[in-house]
Write an enzyme that holds these catalytic residues in place. Structure first.
Site, PDB file in Angstrom:
ATOM      1  CB  THR A  20       2.245  26.649  73.828  1.00 43.45           C
ATOM      2  OG1 THR A  20       3.516  25.980  73.823  1.00 43.45           O
ATOM      3  CG2 THR A  20       2.390  28.022  73.190  1.00 43.45           C
ATOM      4  CE1 TYR A  57       5.581  21.903  78.536  1.00 39.35           C
ATOM      5  CE2 TYR A  57       5.428  23.781  77.058  1.00 39.35           C
ATOM      6  CZ  TYR A  57       5.878  23.226  78.235  1.00 39.35           C
ATOM      7  OH  TYR A  57       6.612  23.983  79.112  1.00 39.35           O
ATOM      8  CE1 TYR A 212       6.858  26.211  85.925  1.00 43.11           C
ATOM      9  CE2 TYR A 212       9.134  26.581  85.263  1.00 43.11           C
ATOM     10  CZ  TYR A 212       8.193  25.854  85.971  1.00 43.11           C
ATOM     11  OH  TYR A 212       8.592  24.778  86.740  1.00 43.11           O
ATOM     12  CB  SER A 213       3.268  28.648  86.635  1.00 43.87           C
ATOM     13  OG  SER A 213       2.019  28.199  87.108  1.00 43.87           O
ATOM     14  N   GLY A 288       0.080  31.251  80.181  1.00 41.94           N
ATOM     15  CA  GLY A 288      -0.613  30.322  79.298  1.00 41.94           C
ATOM     16  C   GLY A 288      -1.931  30.896  78.799  1.00 41.94           C
ATOM     17  CD  GLN A 294      -7.922  31.130  78.580  1.00 38.63           C
ATOM     18  OE1 GLN A 294      -6.965  30.526  78.087  1.00 38.63           O
ATOM     19  NE2 GLN A 294      -8.832  30.517  79.333  1.00 38.63           N
TER      20      GLN A 294
END
Length: 326
Positions: A20, A57, A212-213, A288, A294
């Site tokens: 997020t 974030y 992540y990513s 994400g 998405q």
């Protein structure tokens, strides 16, 4: 949906998690609260139970969005949030500026006690499933940080302990003081350094690896229009990986894989997420999403089966086209 276990904690969750960071808006050119809420709810509907967020974030914005979106559905989610990036104190080491606030890397016991209460309030919950040290703090002994986390676990405020942006030596120091359930690190087809550094230690100690990513800030989601411009504070505007030359390399890479994508009946982003899960270095892929579409597409990767031949085709195409991305 494939599932996995968060290390020694025994907590089960989806092998694909919703990241997020972009929902907070910061470094992503702003945010859309309504779209983010729908993305979180669509993820749950599609079987994605791990929701990953952090106070940094959007200075709490992402956490608050998660709390709002999960009203009435908290029991369906495994919430991961973080500590260690603070703006209520100037202890530790200055890291960056966010929306006019200096943010520090600090993992002292006092800050962790403060941060967990803020996160619980933002998330509208009385417990956090996985509490992660966001960035490591050289000014605080790991023993103090781990002691604070273990105390929160005893109090029932957190269920499991995680670390992020960490090297193997620092993870080993954490493990000296207690169980670590998960390590969260950047990992994708073009970001594989941890395979030789952190992953072996995690496997030795049963620590779940959360990558992540997984789509490399969107680079691996599919061909990028050469005319697309990233504006405002969107970090991709100044990222050399998004140069015109690299977009051309990516276009050639995806063209090579088009027959495979068509045969699998999936999108390129689904293929890349499936690669991260099947390659074996990570047990959970964080992806994400900023809108419902998405989120649904990311979740669909959980049902894509590549197999050895497809993995080899993807690796071969990456070596052919993406070695110069940097």
């Amino acid at each position: 949906m494939k599932t996995t276990t968060l290390g020694p904690s025994g907590i089960r969750c989806s092998a694909i998690g919703l990241g997020t960071w972009a929902m907070g808006g910061w470094m992503w050119g702003g945010g859309d609260n309504a779209g983010a809420t729908l993305a979180i709810q669509a993820s749950l509907d599609a079987g994605v139970t791990l929701i990953d967020t952090a106070p940094a974030y959007g200075l709490g914005r992402s956490e608050r969005l998660v709390g709002t979106a999960l009203k009435g559905r908290r029991h369906e989610a495994v919430i991961a949030t973080k500590c260690g990036l603070v703006w209520h104190t100037q202890k530790g080491t200055h890291f960056f500026e966010e929306d006019g606030h200096p943010v520090y890397r600090y993992l002292g016991r006092d800050a962790i006690a403060y941060e967990v209460e803020q996160s619980l309030a933002n998330l509208q919950t009385d417990y956090i499933d996985l509490y992660i040290t966001h960035w490591q703090d050289a000014t605080t002994p790991v023993a103090e940080t781990m002691g604070a986390l273990l105390d929160l676990k005893k109090q029932g405020k957190i269920r499991a302990i995680g670390v992020s942006n960490i090297d193997a030596a620092t993870l080993a120091e954490y493990l000296r003081h207690g169980p670590v359930d998960a390590a969260q690190e950047r990992y994708s087809l073009i970001d594989r350094e941890i395979e030789a550094t952190l992953v072996p230690l995690c496997k030795e100690h049963g620590v779940a690896v959360m990558g992540y990513s997984s789509l490399a800030l969107g680079l691996l989601a599919g061909p990028i229009d050469p005319a697309r411009a990233f504006t405002g504070d969107d970090q991709r505007a100044s990222n050399p990986r998004f140069s015109a030359d690299n977009r051309a390399r990516l276009a050639a890479f995806f063209a090579d894989l088009e027959p495979l994508r068509a045969a699998l009946g999936c999108s390129f982003s689904e293929m890349m997420i499936a690669w991260t899960l099947e390659h074996g270095a990570v047990s959970l892929s964080l992806c994400g999403a900023r809108n419902r579409q998405q989120a649904i597409q990311n979740a669909a990767a959980g049902s894509v089966a590549l197999g050895a031949d497809a993995l080899l085709q993807i690796d071969t195409a990456a070596k052919r086209h993406l070695g110069a991305l940097g």
